[in-house]
Design a protein around this motif. Structure first.
Motif, mmCIF file in Angstrom:
data_model
loop_
_atom_site.group_PDB
_atom_site.id
_atom_site.type_symbol
_atom_site.label_atom_id
_atom_site.label_comp_id
_atom_site.label_asym_id
_atom_site.label_seq_id
_atom_site.Cartn_x
_atom_site.Cartn_y
_atom_site.Cartn_z
ATOM 1 N N ASP A 1 -0.640 -8.505 2.872
ATOM 2 C CA ASP A 1 -1.145 -8.290 4.222
ATOM 3 C C ASP A 1 -0.066 -7.614 5.070
ATOM 4 O O ASP A 1 1.064 -7.363 4.605
ATOM 5 C CB ASP A 1 -1.615 -9.602 4.850
ATOM 6 N N ALA A 2 -0.386 -7.318 6.308
ATOM 7 C CA ALA A 2 0.521 -6.572 7.183
ATOM 8 C C ALA A 2 1.846 -7.306 7.376
ATOM 9 O O ALA A 2 2.923 -6.690 7.409
ATOM 10 C CB ALA A 2 -0.150 -6.321 8.529
ATOM 11 N N GLU B 1 5.565 -5.892 6.268
ATOM 12 C CA GLU B 1 6.663 -5.806 7.240
ATOM 13 C C GLU B 1 7.918 -6.488 6.709
ATOM 14 O O GLU B 1 9.035 -5.960 6.852
ATOM 15 C CB GLU B 1 6.227 -6.429 8.571
ATOM 16 N N LYS C 1 4.693 1.605 -4.866
ATOM 17 C CA LYS C 1 3.247 1.382 -4.796
ATOM 18 C C LYS C 1 2.698 1.898 -6.123
ATOM 19 O O LYS C 1 2.522 3.104 -6.308
ATOM 20 C CB LYS C 1 2.636 2.139 -3.611
ATOM 21 N N ALA D 1 -3.209 1.506 2.419
ATOM 22 C CA ALA D 1 -2.021 1.036 3.138
ATOM 23 C C ALA D 1 -0.856 2.008 3.044
ATOM 24 O O ALA D 1 0.152 1.841 3.741
ATOM 25 C CB ALA D 1 -1.591 -0.331 2.594
ATOM 26 N N GLU E 1 -0.473 5.213 3.952
ATOM 27 C CA GLU E 1 -0.165 6.048 5.115
ATOM 28 C C GLU E 1 0.674 5.302 6.137
ATOM 29 O O GLU E 1 1.664 5.839 6.660
ATOM 30 C CB GLU E 1 -1.449 6.555 5.769
ATOM 31 N N GLY E 2 0.313 4.074 6.447
ATOM 32 C CA GLY E 2 1.073 3.312 7.431
ATOM 33 C C GLY E 2 2.516 3.102 7.000
ATOM 34 O O GLY E 2 3.441 3.176 7.828
ATOM 35 N N ILE E 3 2.726 2.831 5.717
ATOM 36 C CA ILE E 3 4.089 2.631 5.209
ATOM 37 C C ILE E 3 4.869 3.930 5.286
ATOM 38 O O ILE E 3 6.039 3.960 5.686
ATOM 39 C CB ILE E 3 4.039 2.088 3.770
ATOM 40 N N ARG F 1 4.466 6.357 7.320
ATOM 41 C CA ARG F 1 4.741 6.694 8.717
ATOM 42 C C ARG F 1 5.831 5.803 9.330
ATOM 43 O O ARG F 1 6.390 6.137 10.377
ATOM 44 C CB ARG F 1 3.466 6.598 9.550
ATOM 45 N N ASP F 2 6.152 4.703 8.678
ATOM 46 C CA ASP F 2 7.175 3.817 9.208
ATOM 47 C C ASP F 2 8.533 4.534 9.192
ATOM 48 O O ASP F 2 8.921 5.099 8.160
ATOM 49 C CB ASP F 2 7.255 2.544 8.368
ATOM 50 N N VAL G 1 0.744 13.532 5.212
ATOM 51 C CA VAL G 1 1.337 12.519 6.086
ATOM 52 C C VAL G 1 2.846 12.725 6.182
ATOM 53 O O VAL G 1 3.430 12.678 7.280
ATOM 54 C CB VAL G 1 1.023 11.100 5.571
ATOM 55 N N GLN H 1 5.285 13.671 9.424
ATOM 56 C CA GLN H 1 6.443 12.868 9.804
ATOM 57 C C GLN H 1 7.775 13.553 9.502
ATOM 58 O O GLN H 1 8.839 12.989 9.736
ATOM 59 C CB GLN H 1 6.399 11.523 9.059
#
Length: 464
Positions: free
Chosen positions: A21-22, A26, A160, A195, A197-199, A201-202, A223, A227
C-alpha cells in the motif's frame, strides 16, 4: 494483474501476495534514500566483498531458485540452473572490474593546459536510487545485470518485477540482504503496474531502467521524460538469423534451433526470422524444420524437456493469433502450428513451429513472436538478405552465418542492430555491451558502458 505464482505447466495458482500500500511504498522509498547516503561513501573493496558473497550464496541456492523460476514462468529447469550460474558469474565479474571501469580519467596534458587548468579529471559518481522494472522471462538475469553494476557504482536499487514471478523477486531482495548489503540497498516492491508512475515521479528516485514490451517502455520513458530522469530501455526484438552459401549449413541449422527455442522461445534476443540465401535454402529448411519438430515438449521440471509451456495463457493466445493470421494470409506451416498433442487442455504449451512463404501483409512479418515460432525467408542475394533483415521496427541483435570476410564486413556495416554475432547465436556476457536501436530501446547494459549509464559523469577542474 494479481501478484501470484501461477504454474504455467498446469495453470494452478500456487501462491498469492498482497500489493504494497502507499504507506509501505513510502517506507521503502525512505529506506532507499537513507541507504544511498551511506552506500555511496563505501569503498569499491567493501562493495566487491558483499557482491562476491551474494554470488557465492546464489551458487549455493542454484537448485532451489532454479525450481522456483521454472514453477513461476515455465523455463526448462536445466536452463533455469544455467541462468542462476550466469548471474553469479556476472556478480563476480563486476565485483572484480567495477573499480577499474569507474576509475578517474585524466585528459591529455595538452588539453589540461589549454583549458587553463593545473589539473583536470573525470570522475564517475552514483546517481541515487534507481527503479528497475523487469520482465518475467529471465527473472534472475534481467535483474542481476542491472543490480550488480548499479550496486558496485554506489547506487541502490528498487525492483518492480513482473507480477507473475513474485517468489523470484522476493528471493533477490533476500539474497542481497543475506550477503550483507545494508537495509534499503536493494528492495523488491510487490506492486502492480499502476503504482510505477507515482514511484518514478518521486524525487528520491533518480533514474529508471526497464526491460519489457514496447508499450511498457513508452509509458516509463514518457513519465521519466516529464521528470527529466535518465532511463535505459531494452524492449522487444525480432532478430534476423542470416545464412549465406559459404556457411556450415549443418552447424547453422543446429544452432538455429537452439537460438529460436531458448527459454521456450520467449527471449528478446532469440533469433526469430531466418533469412536464407536461395542457393542453400532447401538444405537449411530441411535440417532446421527437422530439428524443430524433434524437440521434446513437456514438463519443464523434467531434466529431458527442451521446450516447456509459455509463461501465461494470454501469451499463448497472442502467439496463436499471430500464427493463425499468417496461415490465413498464405503462410505455409512446415511443422507445428498448434498446441502439442497431450497439452491441448493442460498448461500453456505451443508446439515448436516453422512458417515460410511470409509476406509483408502478415502481422508476424513486423510483430515479435514471443514463443517457439520461427519464420523462414528466402533471399536471392546479400542485398536482399540485408533488406529483409532490416525490414522490422526492432533492432536488438542479429546473427549472420558466412565464411566470406567481405560479407561479414557488409553485415556489420549495414545491419540495424545493437549486436552482430557471426557464425554463432546471440548471447549476453558481462564484458560486452548489450542493447538495441530503433524500437528495441536505447542505452546499454553490461560492460563498462552499462555501469556508467547510472553515473554522474563529473568534470573536476583545478585552476592554475
Amino acid at each position: 494483474m494479481p501478484i501470484a505464482t501461477v504454474n504455467p505447466a498446469t495453470g494452478e495458482t500456487l501462491k498469492t501476495y498482497e500489493a504494497l500500500d502507499a504507506e509501505a511504498i513510502e517506507r521503502r522509498l525512505a529506506a532507499a534514500q537513507s541507504a544511498f547516503r551511506t552506500h555511496r561513501t563505501t569503498t569499491f573493496a567493501e562493495r566487491a566483498r558483499l557482491l562476491h558473497r551474494a554470488a557465492d550464496l546464489l551458487d549455493e541456492d542454484q537448485r532451489d531458485i532454479a525450481r522456483v523460476m521454472t514453477t513461476e514462468m515455465g523455463k526448462p529447469v536445466k536452463q533455469a540452473r544455467a541462468e542462476a550460474a550466469k548471474c553469479a558469474k556476472a556478480m563476480h565479474w563486476y565485483a572484480d572490474h567495477a573499480e577499474e571501469l569507474l576509475a578517474d580519467e585524466e585528459p591529455a596534458d595538452s588539453d589540461v593546459k589549454d583549458s587553463g587548468a593545473s589539473r583536470a579529471l573525470v570522475r564517475y559518481r552514483p546517481l541515487g536510487p534507481v527503479l528497475a522494472v523487469m520482465p518475467w522471462n529471465f527473472p534472475l538475469w534481467q535483474v542481476v545485470r542491472f543490480a550488480a553494476p548499479a550496486l558496485m557504482a554506489g547506487n541502490v536499487g528498487l525492483l518492480k518485477h513482473s507480477s507473475n514471478v513474485p517468489q523470484t523477486a522476493l528471493y533477490l531482495e533476500d539474497l542481497f540482504r543475506r550477503a550483507g548489503f545494508p537495509d534499503g540497498c536493494f528492495q523488491t516492491l510487490l506492486i502492480g503496474s499502476g503504482a510505477v508512475e507515482g514511484i518514478l515521479r518521486d524525487p528520491r528516485v533518480r533514474a529508471a531502467t526497464l526491460t519489457g514490451s514496447e508499450p511498457a517502455g513508452r509509458a516509463v520513458a514518457s513519465v521519466a521524460g516529464d521528470q527529466v530522469k535518465k532511463t535505459v530501455l531494452e524492449l522487444g526484438g525480432s532478430d534476423p538469423f542470416v545464412v549465406m552459401p559459404s556457411a556450415d549449413i549443418d552447424r547453422a541449422a543446429k544452432t538455429a534451433v537452439t537460438a529460436r527455442v531458448q527459454n521456450n522461445g520467449q527471449s528478446c534476443i532469440a533469433a526469430k526470422r531466418f533469412i536464407v540465401h536461395t542457393d542453400v535454402f532447401d538444405a537449411f529448411a530441411e535440417r532446421f524444420t527437422a530439428g524443430m519438430a524433434a524437440l521434446k515438449v513437456g514438463d519443464p521440471l523434467d531434466e529431458d524437456t527442451e521446450v516447456g509451456p509459455l509463461s501465461t495463457e494470454q501469451g499463448r493466445t497472442d502467439l496463436e493469433e499471430l500464427v493463425d493470421d499468417a496461415v490465413e494470409n498464405g503462410a505455409t506451416v512446415l511443422c507445428g502450428g498448434e498446441r502439442p498433442e497431450g497439452y491441448t487442455e493442460r498448461g500453456y504449451y505451443y508446439a515448436p513451429t516453422v512458417l515460410t512463404d511470409i509476406t509483408p501483409e502478415m502481422r508476424i512479418h513486423l510483430e515479435e513472436a514471443f514463443g517457439p515460432v520461427a519464420t523462414l525467408y528466402r533471399a536471392a542475394d546479400l542485398d536482399e538478405a540485408v533488406a529483409i533483415a532490416n525490414d522490422t521496427p526492432f533492432g536488438l541483435s542479429s546473427n549472420v552465418w558466412t565464411r566470406e570476410d567481405a560479407e561479414v564486413d557488409r553485415f556489420v556495416r549495414d545491419l540495424e542492430a545493437g549486436g552482430v554475432f557471426v557464425n554463432g547465436m546471440t548471447a549476453s556476457h558481462p564484458a560486452f555491451p548489450f542493447g538495441g536501436v530503433k524500437r528495441s530501446g536505447y542505452g546499454r547494459e553490461l560492460s563498462g558502458h552499462g555501469i556508467r549509464e547510472f553515473c554522474n559523469i563529473t568534470t573536476v577542474w583545478h585552476g592554475a
